[in-house]
Design a protein around this motif. Sequence first.
Motif, PDB file in Angstrom:
ATOM      1  N   LEU A 146       0.828  -1.208   0.000  1.00  0.00           N
ATOM      2  CA  LEU A 146       0.000   0.000   0.000  1.00  0.00           C
ATOM      3  C   LEU A 146       0.860   1.255   0.000  1.00  0.00           C
ATOM      4  O   LEU A 146       0.470   2.271  -0.589  1.00  0.00           O
ATOM      5  N   ALA A 147       2.021   1.192   0.641  1.00  0.00           N
ATOM      6  CA  ALA A 147       2.875   2.372   0.742  1.00  0.00           C
ATOM      7  C   ALA A 147       3.373   2.856  -0.613  1.00  0.00           C
ATOM      8  O   ALA A 147       3.773   4.019  -0.742  1.00  0.00           O
ATOM      9  N   ALA A 148       3.342   1.980  -1.629  1.00  0.00           N
ATOM     10  CA  ALA A 148       3.820   2.368  -2.961  1.00  0.00           C
ATOM     11  C   ALA A 148       2.715   2.906  -3.851  1.00  0.00           C
ATOM     12  O   ALA A 148       2.991   3.429  -4.932  1.00  0.00           O
ATOM     13  N   LEU A 149       1.450   2.817  -3.409  1.00  0.00           N
ATOM     14  CA  LEU A 149       0.338   3.226  -4.259  1.00  0.00           C
ATOM     15  C   LEU A 149       0.300   4.726  -4.571  1.00  0.00           C
ATOM     16  O   LEU A 149      -0.220   5.117  -5.627  1.00  0.00           O
TER      17      LEU A 149
ATOM     18  N   GLU B  30     -22.182   7.801  -5.753  1.00  0.00           N
ATOM     19  CA  GLU B  30     -21.747   6.842  -4.738  1.00  0.00           C
ATOM     20  C   GLU B  30     -20.232   6.694  -4.689  1.00  0.00           C
ATOM     21  O   GLU B  30     -19.657   6.396  -3.642  1.00  0.00           O
ATOM     22  N   GLY B  31     -19.586   6.893  -5.820  1.00  0.00           N
ATOM     23  CA  GLY B  31     -18.133   6.783  -5.865  1.00  0.00           C
ATOM     24  C   GLY B  31     -17.650   5.346  -5.957  1.00  0.00           C
ATOM     25  O   GLY B  31     -18.415   4.401  -6.153  1.00  0.00           O
ATOM     26  N   ILE B  32     -16.351   5.184  -5.793  1.00  0.00           N
ATOM     27  CA  ILE B  32     -15.693   3.877  -5.842  1.00  0.00           C
ATOM     28  C   ILE B  32     -15.092   3.603  -4.464  1.00  0.00           C
ATOM     29  O   ILE B  32     -14.393   4.450  -3.901  1.00  0.00           O
ATOM     30  N   THR B  33     -15.366   2.438  -3.949  1.00  0.00           N
ATOM     31  CA  THR B  33     -14.854   2.065  -2.627  1.00  0.00           C
ATOM     32  C   THR B  33     -13.740   1.038  -2.764  1.00  0.00           C
ATOM     33  O   THR B  33     -13.593   0.375  -3.795  1.00  0.00           O
ATOM     34  N   THR B  34     -12.981   0.893  -1.714  1.00  0.00           N
ATOM     35  CA  THR B  34     -11.884  -0.070  -1.678  1.00  0.00           C
ATOM     36  C   THR B  34     -11.648  -0.491  -0.233  1.00  0.00           C
ATOM     37  O   THR B  34     -12.310   0.012   0.686  1.00  0.00           O
ATOM     38  N   ASN B  35     -10.709  -1.387  -0.044  1.00  0.00           N
ATOM     39  CA  ASN B  35     -10.365  -1.855   1.302  1.00  0.00           C
ATOM     40  C   ASN B  35      -8.850  -1.950   1.383  1.00  0.00           C
ATOM     41  O   ASN B  35      -8.243  -2.839   0.786  1.00  0.00           O
ATOM     42  N   ARG B  36      -8.238  -1.044   2.112  1.00  0.00           N
ATOM     43  CA  ARG B  36      -6.775  -1.005   2.160  1.00  0.00           C
ATOM     44  C   ARG B  36      -6.177  -2.168   2.933  1.00  0.00           C
ATOM     45  O   ARG B  36      -4.999  -2.492   2.772  1.00  0.00           O
ATOM     46  N   THR B  37      -6.961  -2.828   3.776  1.00  0.00           N
ATOM     47  CA  THR B  37      -6.414  -3.934   4.567  1.00  0.00           C
ATOM     48  C   THR B  37      -6.214  -5.200   3.735  1.00  0.00           C
ATOM     49  O   THR B  37      -5.567  -6.147   4.199  1.00  0.00           O
ATOM     50  N   LYS B  38      -6.767  -5.239   2.513  1.00  0.00           N
ATOM     51  CA  LYS B  38      -6.604  -6.410   1.656  1.00  0.00           C
ATOM     52  C   LYS B  38      -5.336  -6.345   0.813  1.00  0.00           C
ATOM     53  O   LYS B  38      -5.071  -7.268   0.036  1.00  0.00           O
ATOM     54  N   MET B  39      -4.579  -5.266   0.966  1.00  0.00           N
ATOM     55  CA  MET B  39      -3.339  -5.142   0.228  1.00  0.00           C
ATOM     56  C   MET B  39      -2.249  -5.995   0.874  1.00  0.00           C
ATOM     57  O   MET B  39      -2.380  -6.479   2.006  1.00  0.00           O
ATOM     58  N   MET B  40      -1.148  -6.184   0.142  1.00  0.00           N
ATOM     59  CA  MET B  40      -0.029  -6.943   0.674  1.00  0.00           C
ATOM     60  C   MET B  40       0.536  -6.245   1.903  1.00  0.00           C
ATOM     61  O   MET B  40       0.716  -5.024   1.924  1.00  0.00           O
TER      62      MET B  40
ATOM     63  N   LEU C 130       3.126  -4.956   4.674  1.00  0.00           N
ATOM     64  CA  LEU C 130       4.502  -4.478   4.668  1.00  0.00           C
ATOM     65  C   LEU C 130       4.951  -4.354   6.115  1.00  0.00           C
ATOM     66  O   LEU C 130       4.371  -3.597   6.889  1.00  0.00           O
ATOM     67  N   PHE C 131       5.987  -5.141   6.480  1.00  0.00           N
ATOM     68  CA  PHE C 131       6.454  -5.195   7.873  1.00  0.00           C
ATOM     69  C   PHE C 131       5.303  -5.558   8.818  1.00  0.00           C
ATOM     70  O   PHE C 131       5.181  -5.018   9.921  1.00  0.00           O
ATOM     71  N   ASP C 132       4.435  -6.480   8.343  1.00  0.00           N
ATOM     72  CA  ASP C 132       3.292  -6.965   9.123  1.00  0.00           C
ATOM     73  C   ASP C 132       2.300  -5.849   9.456  1.00  0.00           C
ATOM     74  O   ASP C 132       1.588  -5.921  10.455  1.00  0.00           O
ATOM     75  N   LEU C 133       2.245  -4.804   8.630  1.00  0.00           N
ATOM     76  CA  LEU C 133       1.283  -3.721   8.820  1.00  0.00           C
ATOM     77  C   LEU C 133       0.151  -3.895   7.814  1.00  0.00           C
ATOM     78  O   LEU C 133       0.399  -4.012   6.623  1.00  0.00           O
ATOM     79  N   ASN C 134      -1.074  -3.915   8.304  1.00  0.00           N
ATOM     80  CA  ASN C 134      -2.214  -4.022   7.392  1.00  0.00           C
ATOM     81  C   ASN C 134      -2.890  -2.684   7.151  1.00  0.00           C
ATOM     82  O   ASN C 134      -3.835  -2.591   6.370  1.00  0.00           O
ATOM     83  N   PHE C 135      -2.422  -1.631   7.827  1.00  0.00           N
ATOM     84  CA  PHE C 135      -2.935  -0.269   7.679  1.00  0.00           C
ATOM     85  C   PHE C 135      -4.428  -0.181   7.968  1.00  0.00           C
ATOM     86  O   PHE C 135      -5.123   0.664   7.415  1.00  0.00           O
ATOM     87  N   GLY C 136      -4.882  -1.045   8.863  1.00  0.00           N
ATOM     88  CA  GLY C 136      -6.247  -0.931   9.354  1.00  0.00           C
ATOM     89  C   GLY C 136      -6.383   0.169  10.397  1.00  0.00           C
ATOM     90  O   GLY C 136      -7.250   1.045  10.268  1.00  0.00           O
ATOM     91  N   PRO C 137      -5.545   0.167  11.443  1.00  0.00           N
ATOM     92  CA  PRO C 137      -5.623   1.246  12.437  1.00  0.00           C
ATOM     93  C   PRO C 137      -5.257   2.599  11.828  1.00  0.00           C
ATOM     94  O   PRO C 137      -4.385   2.694  10.968  1.00  0.00           O
ATOM     95  N   GLN C 138      -5.898   3.641  12.294  1.00  0.00           N
ATOM     96  CA  GLN C 138      -5.682   4.973  11.748  1.00  0.00           C
ATOM     97  C   GLN C 138      -4.262   5.461  11.979  1.00  0.00           C
ATOM     98  O   GLN C 138      -3.714   6.210  11.162  1.00  0.00           O
ATOM     99  N   ILE C 139      -3.629   5.035  13.071  1.00  0.00           N
ATOM    100  CA  ILE C 139      -2.283   5.520  13.354  1.00  0.00           C
ATOM    101  C   ILE C 139      -1.296   5.025  12.306  1.00  0.00           C
ATOM    102  O   ILE C 139      -0.337   5.735  11.950  1.00  0.00           O
ATOM    103  N   GLN C 140      -1.516   3.816  11.766  1.00  0.00           N
ATOM    104  CA  GLN C 140      -0.639   3.326  10.718  1.00  0.00           C
ATOM    105  C   GLN C 140      -0.831   4.137   9.433  1.00  0.00           C
ATOM    106  O   GLN C 140       0.136   4.456   8.734  1.00  0.00           O
TER     107      GLN C 140
ATOM    108  N   ILE D  90      -6.415   6.505   0.033  1.00  0.00           N
ATOM    109  CA  ILE D  90      -5.981   5.522   1.021  1.00  0.00           C
ATOM    110  C   ILE D  90      -6.616   5.814   2.378  1.00  0.00           C
ATOM    111  O   ILE D  90      -7.025   4.910   3.110  1.00  0.00           O
ATOM    112  N   ASN D  91      -6.708   7.079   2.716  1.00  0.00           N
ATOM    113  CA  ASN D  91      -7.227   7.455   4.034  1.00  0.00           C
ATOM    114  C   ASN D  91      -8.727   7.189   4.152  1.00  0.00           C
ATOM    115  O   ASN D  91      -9.182   6.627   5.162  1.00  0.00           O
ATOM    116  N   PHE D  92      -9.506   7.570   3.133  1.00  0.00           N
ATOM    117  CA  PHE D  92     -10.959   7.460   3.224  1.00  0.00           C
ATOM    118  C   PHE D  92     -11.500   6.144   2.677  1.00  0.00           C
ATOM    119  O   PHE D  92     -12.643   5.782   2.982  1.00  0.00           O
ATOM    120  N   GLU D  93     -10.733   5.463   1.822  1.00  0.00           N
ATOM    121  CA  GLU D  93     -11.144   4.206   1.201  1.00  0.00           C
ATOM    122  C   GLU D  93     -12.392   4.382   0.332  1.00  0.00           C
ATOM    123  O   GLU D  93     -13.092   3.413   0.043  1.00  0.00           O
TER     124      GLU D  93
END
Length: 440
Positions: free
Chosen positions: A113-116, A169-179, A181-191, A260-263
């Motif tokens: 996700l960090a490279a997107l 309605e826009g386009i939705t996504t789910n950032r936690t389904k990405m590969m 990185l360092f065991d981070l799924n970027f689900g929590p807002q702090i990540q 990435i922030n709003f999904e």
Amino acid sequence: MTDLVERAPAGDWAGGQTEKAVRPRTGGRLGHVVPWIIAAAILFAAPQILTSGTSLTMMSLMGIMIVFALSYNMLLGQTGLLSFGHAVYYGLGAFFTVHAMNVVAAGRLPVPLAALPLVGAVTGLAFGIVLGAVSTRRAGTVFAMISLGLAELVASGSHILHSFFGGEEGITTNRTKMMRLFDLNFGPQIQVYYLIAAWCLICAILMYAITRTPLGRLCNAVRENPERVEFIGYEPQTVRLIAFCLSAMFAGVAGSLAAINFEIVNVSYLSLHQSGVVLLAAFIGGIGHFVGPVIGAVVVTLLQVSLSDLTEIWQLYFGLMFIAIVMFAPGGIAGLAMMHGPLIRAGTVNRLIPSYLLALVPALVMLAGLIALIEMAFRALVKAGDGTAMTLFRIPLDVAGPLPWIVALLVAGGGFLAFRATWPRVAEAWDAASAAAKEV
């Protein structure tokens, strides 16, 4: 950046002495590095101090807006191009990023996700080349109108191409389904915050570095006098195009971070409102200084989040603030702060504090009276169906009676007269502090 060097004075050459060794001044280089170290430390430590979910969300929005505002300042502040359609590249970067996230997640591709945000950068750059080749042929009012027309064209097209833009309605996504990185799924807002902060710092450093290059100086020259740029052998339209493309590229990065922030991404990302917000942020902060859009982005984001919870007409206050900045402080908040730089270095700025405090009290009184008048007028003219009773500053009042209006007028008028009476004292303190600074 070119190192500053020290050479022997002409008298030494006349006496037959050899040239002194050329020594780079490390202090100047260190002076450019230290602010970035401080900025990185602030970005890292901020969520450790402000730990609430609201604070993390607000700081994430600030990071996105900082990148967006700095990219806009490459056009307006550096090259002198007033654009009314900068949100086009912000929005397109967001849409391409959210589609890329869905493709990567569906195909389980090894893309973190960090490279997107690079997708947004490429998107902004590509559309910047295409649209910039048309719009940068002219500057000034013509460029502004072309940018407005292109913005309307893209915004209208977004409602037609429903399969790509998703309509309202826009386009939705789910950032936690990405590969991971360092065991981070970027689900929590702090990540997500640290991801945004890292890209914000990288983009800010790159944009600052561009301003220190010959290209950055040429952009300033095109802003001031394009005819002279032609005389020295450069094509102003080419310089404007390069600046436009780079600006669009960084705007695309900001759009990616927002996706990435709003999904979720919808057509509002492409709207004129979004372009207006970044214009406000740049002007309020100050387009004459690199740090100005950063300050403006922080202030605008803070007010957007806080004022929207306090009043329904928060956008009116934004407009009034913009008018006040343009009329009384064209250099923005950063310009006002930089005026005090020589006094701070000379150690004489403390002489201004008593007069500033004296002027602050009636200014706040005047501001409270003006806010009361605006809120009561809104209640009486727009929200009359909800009744005439309201609460302002925790004080219950009824706008149907004359007493609240009289009190608000007296507070606003009296505050202004008292504030006006403090101006001579502030001017005297400023002259005294400036004179003392010159002596130092």
